[in-house]
Motif scaffolding. Sequence first.
Motif, PDB file in Angstrom:
ATOM      1  N   LEU A 195     -19.601 -16.959 -28.015  1.00  0.00           N
ATOM      2  CA  LEU A 195     -19.102 -16.181 -29.149  1.00  0.00           C
ATOM      3  C   LEU A 195     -17.702 -15.638 -28.885  1.00  0.00           C
ATOM      4  CD1 LEU A 195     -22.293 -14.280 -30.308  1.00  0.00           C
ATOM      5  CD2 LEU A 195     -21.076 -16.084 -31.544  1.00  0.00           C
ATOM      6  N   ARG A 196     -17.423 -15.259 -27.646  1.00  0.00           N
ATOM      7  CA  ARG A 196     -16.079 -14.764 -27.318  1.00  0.00           C
ATOM      8  C   ARG A 196     -15.039 -15.870 -27.523  1.00  0.00           C
ATOM      9  NH1 ARG A 196     -14.694 -11.919 -21.633  1.00  0.00           N
ATOM     10  NH2 ARG A 196     -16.710 -10.989 -22.067  1.00  0.00           N
ATOM     11  N   VAL A 197     -15.357 -17.075 -27.063  1.00  0.00           N
ATOM     12  CA  VAL A 197     -14.451 -18.217 -27.257  1.00  0.00           C
ATOM     13  C   VAL A 197     -14.316 -18.518 -28.751  1.00  0.00           C
ATOM     14  CG1 VAL A 197     -14.192 -20.702 -26.882  1.00  0.00           C
ATOM     15  CG2 VAL A 197     -14.808 -19.204 -24.968  1.00  0.00           C
ATOM     16  N   HIS A 198     -15.428 -18.524 -29.465  1.00  0.00           N
ATOM     17  CA  HIS A 198     -15.414 -18.791 -30.905  1.00  0.00           C
ATOM     18  C   HIS A 198     -14.560 -17.759 -31.639  1.00  0.00           C
ATOM     19  CE1 HIS A 198     -17.193 -18.645 -35.037  1.00  0.00           C
ATOM     20  NE2 HIS A 198     -17.032 -19.943 -34.910  1.00  0.00           N
ATOM     21  N   ASP A 199     -14.693 -16.492 -31.278  1.00  0.00           N
ATOM     22  CA  ASP A 199     -13.886 -15.438 -31.908  1.00  0.00           C
ATOM     23  C   ASP A 199     -12.396 -15.688 -31.698  1.00  0.00           C
ATOM     24  OD1 ASP A 199     -16.143 -14.126 -32.819  1.00  0.00           O
ATOM     25  OD2 ASP A 199     -16.136 -12.631 -31.217  1.00  0.00           O
ATOM     26  N   PHE A 200     -12.018 -16.061 -30.478  1.00  0.00           N
ATOM     27  CA  PHE A 200     -10.608 -16.328 -30.198  1.00  0.00           C
ATOM     28  C   PHE A 200     -10.108 -17.525 -31.016  1.00  0.00           C
ATOM     29  CE2 PHE A 200      -7.088 -18.214 -27.863  1.00  0.00           C
ATOM     30  CZ  PHE A 200      -6.255 -17.117 -27.734  1.00  0.00           C
ATOM     31  N   LEU A 201     -10.959 -18.549 -31.137  1.00  0.00           N
ATOM     32  CA  LEU A 201     -10.571 -19.754 -31.868  1.00  0.00           C
ATOM     33  C   LEU A 201     -10.370 -19.503 -33.361  1.00  0.00           C
ATOM     34  CD1 LEU A 201     -12.847 -22.355 -30.098  1.00  0.00           C
ATOM     35  CD2 LEU A 201     -10.360 -22.373 -30.125  1.00  0.00           C
ATOM     36  N   GLN A 202     -10.987 -18.466 -33.896  1.00  0.00           N
ATOM     37  CA  GLN A 202     -10.795 -18.167 -35.307  1.00  0.00           C
ATOM     38  C   GLN A 202      -9.344 -17.804 -35.607  1.00  0.00           C
ATOM     39  OE1 GLN A 202     -13.694 -15.485 -37.091  1.00  0.00           O
ATOM     40  NE2 GLN A 202     -15.194 -16.165 -35.604  1.00  0.00           N
ATOM     41  N   GLN A 203      -8.694 -17.140 -34.664  1.00  0.00           N
ATOM     42  CA  GLN A 203      -7.297 -16.755 -34.846  1.00  0.00           C
ATOM     43  C   GLN A 203      -6.327 -17.766 -34.244  1.00  0.00           C
ATOM     44  OE1 GLN A 203      -6.484 -14.103 -36.737  1.00  0.00           O
ATOM     45  NE2 GLN A 203      -8.682 -13.975 -37.071  1.00  0.00           N
ATOM     46  N   ASN A 204      -6.831 -18.600 -33.328  1.00  0.00           N
ATOM     47  CA  ASN A 204      -6.002 -19.577 -32.604  1.00  0.00           C
ATOM     48  C   ASN A 204      -6.743 -20.910 -32.565  1.00  0.00           C
ATOM     49  OD1 ASN A 204      -3.924 -17.572 -31.259  1.00  0.00           O
ATOM     50  ND2 ASN A 204      -5.952 -16.680 -31.042  1.00  0.00           N
ATOM     51  N   PRO A 205      -6.773 -21.640 -33.670  1.00  0.00           N
ATOM     52  CA  PRO A 205      -7.606 -22.843 -33.732  1.00  0.00           C
ATOM     53  C   PRO A 205      -7.134 -24.010 -32.868  1.00  0.00           C
ATOM     54  CG  PRO A 205      -6.368 -22.573 -35.752  1.00  0.00           C
ATOM     55  CD  PRO A 205      -6.123 -21.349 -34.928  1.00  0.00           C
ATOM     56  N   LEU A 206      -5.912 -23.971 -32.372  1.00  0.00           N
ATOM     57  CA  LEU A 206      -5.377 -25.032 -31.521  1.00  0.00           C
ATOM     58  C   LEU A 206      -4.976 -24.390 -30.203  1.00  0.00           C
ATOM     59  CD1 LEU A 206      -4.637 -28.066 -31.678  1.00  0.00           C
ATOM     60  CD2 LEU A 206      -2.346 -27.348 -32.317  1.00  0.00           C
ATOM     61  N   VAL A 207      -5.729 -24.675 -29.141  1.00  0.00           N
ATOM     62  CA  VAL A 207      -5.545 -23.931 -27.892  1.00  0.00           C
ATOM     63  C   VAL A 207      -5.985 -24.772 -26.697  1.00  0.00           C
ATOM     64  CG1 VAL A 207      -7.835 -22.851 -27.984  1.00  0.00           C
ATOM     65  CG2 VAL A 207      -5.963 -21.654 -26.851  1.00  0.00           C
ATOM     66  N   VAL A 260      -6.180 -30.001 -25.177  1.00  0.00           N
ATOM     67  CA  VAL A 260      -6.089 -29.121 -26.338  1.00  0.00           C
ATOM     68  C   VAL A 260      -7.375 -29.218 -27.152  1.00  0.00           C
ATOM     69  CG1 VAL A 260      -4.820 -28.647 -28.458  1.00  0.00           C
ATOM     70  CG2 VAL A 260      -3.593 -29.368 -26.411  1.00  0.00           C
ATOM     71  N   TRP A 261      -7.909 -28.061 -27.488  1.00  0.00           N
ATOM     72  CA  TRP A 261      -9.125 -27.975 -28.291  1.00  0.00           C
ATOM     73  C   TRP A 261      -8.766 -27.419 -29.649  1.00  0.00           C
ATOM     74  CZ3 TRP A 261     -13.915 -29.443 -26.461  1.00  0.00           C
ATOM     75  CH2 TRP A 261     -13.944 -29.828 -25.126  1.00  0.00           C
ATOM     76  N   VAL A 262      -9.424 -27.893 -30.653  1.00  0.00           N
ATOM     77  CA  VAL A 262      -9.152 -27.415 -32.005  1.00  0.00           C
ATOM     78  C   VAL A 262     -10.479 -27.069 -32.676  1.00  0.00           C
ATOM     79  CG1 VAL A 262      -9.149 -29.741 -33.007  1.00  0.00           C
ATOM     80  CG2 VAL A 262      -7.941 -27.896 -34.154  1.00  0.00           C
ATOM     81  N   GLN A 263     -10.493 -25.942 -33.359  1.00  0.00           N
ATOM     82  CA  GLN A 263     -11.674 -25.586 -34.116  1.00  0.00           C
ATOM     83  C   GLN A 263     -11.681 -26.400 -35.393  1.00  0.00           C
ATOM     84  OE1 GLN A 263     -12.401 -21.470 -34.722  1.00  0.00           O
ATOM     85  NE2 GLN A 263     -14.357 -21.878 -35.666  1.00  0.00           N
ATOM     86  N   ARG A 264     -12.812 -26.960 -35.695  1.00  0.00           N
ATOM     87  CA  ARG A 264     -12.912 -27.800 -36.885  1.00  0.00           C
ATOM     88  C   ARG A 264     -13.014 -26.922 -38.120  1.00  0.00           C
ATOM     89  NH1 ARG A 264     -16.622 -32.882 -35.088  1.00  0.00           N
ATOM     90  NH2 ARG A 264     -15.116 -33.676 -33.617  1.00  0.00           N
TER      91      ARG A 264
END
Length: 91
Positions: free
Chosen positions: A22-34, A75-79
């Motif tokens: 969930l911590r990683v998911h929360d960060f990805l919401q604001q930074n989808p490409l990381v 690089v990971w991207v949130q879909r």
Amino acid sequence: MVLFKTDRERISAQGKRVGSVLRVHDFLQQNPLVTANRLGQQTLLSAPTVNLALADLEKLGIVAEITGRKTRASVWVQRLSSYFERGNDST
């Protein structure tokens, strides 16, 4: 956003490593490409924990690795495609 809420519910149902994922998911919401490196730095999670969280999110279809190699520099991207396909539903 409905998509993020639905993803959080799916993550919470997994029962393992939920807090870290969930911590990683929360960060990805604001930074989808990381990168995994940046995720570790920003979330204060260890490299193995970040990699396990990313693997869990990938299995759920929430993130994808887009460089073709799974390293700390990849690089990971949130879909977000389903969000855009459904339109912006902010409820």
